[in-house]
Design a protein around this motif. Structure first.
Motif, PDB file in Angstrom:
ATOM      1  N   ILE A  42      39.356  62.492  29.630  1.00 18.62           N
ATOM      2  CA  ILE A  42      38.279  62.965  30.493  1.00 18.62           C
ATOM      3  C   ILE A  42      37.578  61.809  31.200  1.00 18.62           C
ATOM      4  O   ILE A  42      37.251  61.899  32.381  1.00 18.62           O
ATOM      5  CB  ILE A  42      37.242  63.793  29.681  1.00 18.62           C
ATOM      6  CG1 ILE A  42      37.888  65.045  29.127  1.00 18.62           C
ATOM      7  CG2 ILE A  42      36.020  64.128  30.516  1.00 18.62           C
ATOM      8  CD1 ILE A  42      38.300  66.040  30.184  1.00 18.62           C
ATOM      9  N   SER A  43      37.351  60.705  30.500  1.00 15.66           N
ATOM     10  CA  SER A  43      36.648  59.579  31.122  1.00 15.66           C
ATOM     11  C   SER A  43      37.488  58.947  32.227  1.00 15.66           C
ATOM     12  O   SER A  43      36.961  58.600  33.291  1.00 15.66           O
ATOM     13  CB  SER A  43      36.261  58.537  30.073  1.00 15.66           C
ATOM     14  OG  SER A  43      37.403  57.979  29.463  1.00 15.66           O
ATOM     15  N   VAL A  44      38.801  58.809  32.011  1.00 11.72           N
ATOM     16  CA  VAL A  44      39.692  58.258  33.039  1.00 11.72           C
ATOM     17  C   VAL A  44      39.761  59.219  34.217  1.00 11.72           C
ATOM     18  O   VAL A  44      39.654  58.819  35.378  1.00 11.72           O
ATOM     19  CB  VAL A  44      41.104  57.982  32.463  1.00 11.72           C
ATOM     20  CG1 VAL A  44      42.066  57.585  33.571  1.00 11.72           C
ATOM     21  CG2 VAL A  44      41.038  56.894  31.406  1.00 11.72           C
ATOM     22  N   LEU A  45      39.930  60.503  33.937  1.00  9.86           N
ATOM     23  CA  LEU A  45      39.997  61.523  34.985  1.00  9.86           C
ATOM     24  C   LEU A  45      38.726  61.481  35.837  1.00  9.86           C
ATOM     25  O   LEU A  45      38.791  61.519  37.076  1.00  9.86           O
ATOM     26  CB  LEU A  45      40.160  62.908  34.360  1.00  9.86           C
ATOM     27  CG  LEU A  45      40.363  64.052  35.351  1.00  9.86           C
ATOM     28  CD1 LEU A  45      41.474  64.959  34.880  1.00  9.86           C
ATOM     29  CD2 LEU A  45      39.089  64.823  35.533  1.00  9.86           C
ATOM     30  N   SER A  46      37.579  61.361  35.209  1.00 10.70           N
ATOM     31  CA  SER A  46      36.298  61.317  35.916  1.00 10.70           C
ATOM     32  C   SER A  46      36.202  60.088  36.817  1.00 10.70           C
ATOM     33  O   SER A  46      35.741  60.175  37.958  1.00 10.70           O
ATOM     34  CB  SER A  46      35.165  61.316  34.899  1.00 10.70           C
ATOM     35  OG  SER A  46      33.937  61.199  35.537  1.00 10.70           O
ATOM     36  N   ARG A  47      36.647  58.924  36.310  1.00 10.10           N
ATOM     37  CA  ARG A  47      36.610  57.694  37.111  1.00 10.10           C
ATOM     38  C   ARG A  47      37.566  57.778  38.292  1.00 10.10           C
ATOM     39  O   ARG A  47      37.225  57.342  39.406  1.00 10.10           O
ATOM     40  CB  ARG A  47      36.919  56.482  36.238  1.00 10.10           C
ATOM     41  CG  ARG A  47      35.764  56.125  35.298  1.00 10.10           C
ATOM     42  CD  ARG A  47      36.016  54.797  34.642  1.00 10.10           C
ATOM     43  NE  ARG A  47      37.283  54.837  33.898  1.00 10.10           N
ATOM     44  CZ  ARG A  47      37.407  54.593  32.596  1.00 10.10           C
ATOM     45  NH1 ARG A  47      36.357  54.252  31.896  1.00 10.10           N
ATOM     46  NH2 ARG A  47      38.568  54.659  32.006  1.00 10.10           N
ATOM     47  N   ILE A  48      38.757  58.351  38.077  1.00 11.46           N
ATOM     48  CA  ILE A  48      39.728  58.521  39.170  1.00 11.46           C
ATOM     49  C   ILE A  48      39.140  59.444  40.240  1.00 11.46           C
ATOM     50  O   ILE A  48      39.201  59.163  41.439  1.00 11.46           O
ATOM     51  CB  ILE A  48      41.065  59.078  38.643  1.00 11.46           C
ATOM     52  CG1 ILE A  48      41.788  58.023  37.809  1.00 11.46           C
ATOM     53  CG2 ILE A  48      41.946  59.559  39.788  1.00 11.46           C
ATOM     54  CD1 ILE A  48      43.027  58.541  37.090  1.00 11.46           C
TER      55      ILE A  48
END
Length: 171
Positions: free
Chosen positions: A144-150
């Motif tokens: 979720i954190s990577v998806l949010s940053r992307i």
């Protein structure tokens, strides 16, 4: 010139043509070929311009995709990234125009004509096509954190709404 000298010049020209018919027909043929090349050369150049305009939008999308893949893959945890961008339309060219307003019996008539200088239409600006949607497939998108940053990076870089972006996990 007097009438007699014109007749003599005309007779001389016709005598030259009659005496050298193969030369006359060769010159006439060369002139015809040059004329045909000029006409068809202009047509083919217009077709190339049209094809170039159609390819400009896809080249623009491909360039954005490459840049986005490159930058998003550098986000911590993103891993390998693939990007596909769809555009609403092609590029738009805004031409300089002159507006003429004419009074008629039925009211006013407005005519807008492009301004042409040295045989070329004056271009005020060229607008890039609007982005309709973005698909991002990333190895690290399951976090979720990577998806949010992307997602936030794509919104910031492309200046589009968050609902225009779909992010999926790469298999």
């Amino acid at each position: 010139m007097s009438e007699e000298s014109k007749k003599r010049n005309t007779r001389k020209l016709s005598d030259i043509i009659n005496a050298n018919k193969p030369l006359y027909y060769s010159i006439l043929g060369i002139v015809a070929v040059i004329f045909i090349v000029l006409i068809f050369g202009g047509i083919f150049n217009e077709e190339k311009k049209t094809a170039a305009t159609a390819n400009d939008a896809s080249a623009y999308a491909a360039e954005l995709e490459d840049k986005l893949e490159n930058i998003l893959s550098k986000i911590e945890g993103a891993g390998k990234v693939s990007v596909a961008i769809s555009l609403e339309s092609g590029a738009e060219t805004v031409l300089a125009t002159e507006i003429t307003v004419t009074e008629t019996l039925n009211g006013t008539e407005t005519v807008e004509t492009p301004i042409i200088i040295n045989g070329e239409t004056v271009v005020l600006k060229e607008l890039y096509p609007k982005i309709a949607g973005v698909l991002i497939v990333a190895e690290g998108a399951n976090s979720i954190s990577v998806l949010s940053r992307i997602q936030q990076a794509a919104v910031s870089l492309l200046d589009i709404n968050i609902n225009q972006i779909e992010i999926l996990t790469m298999r």
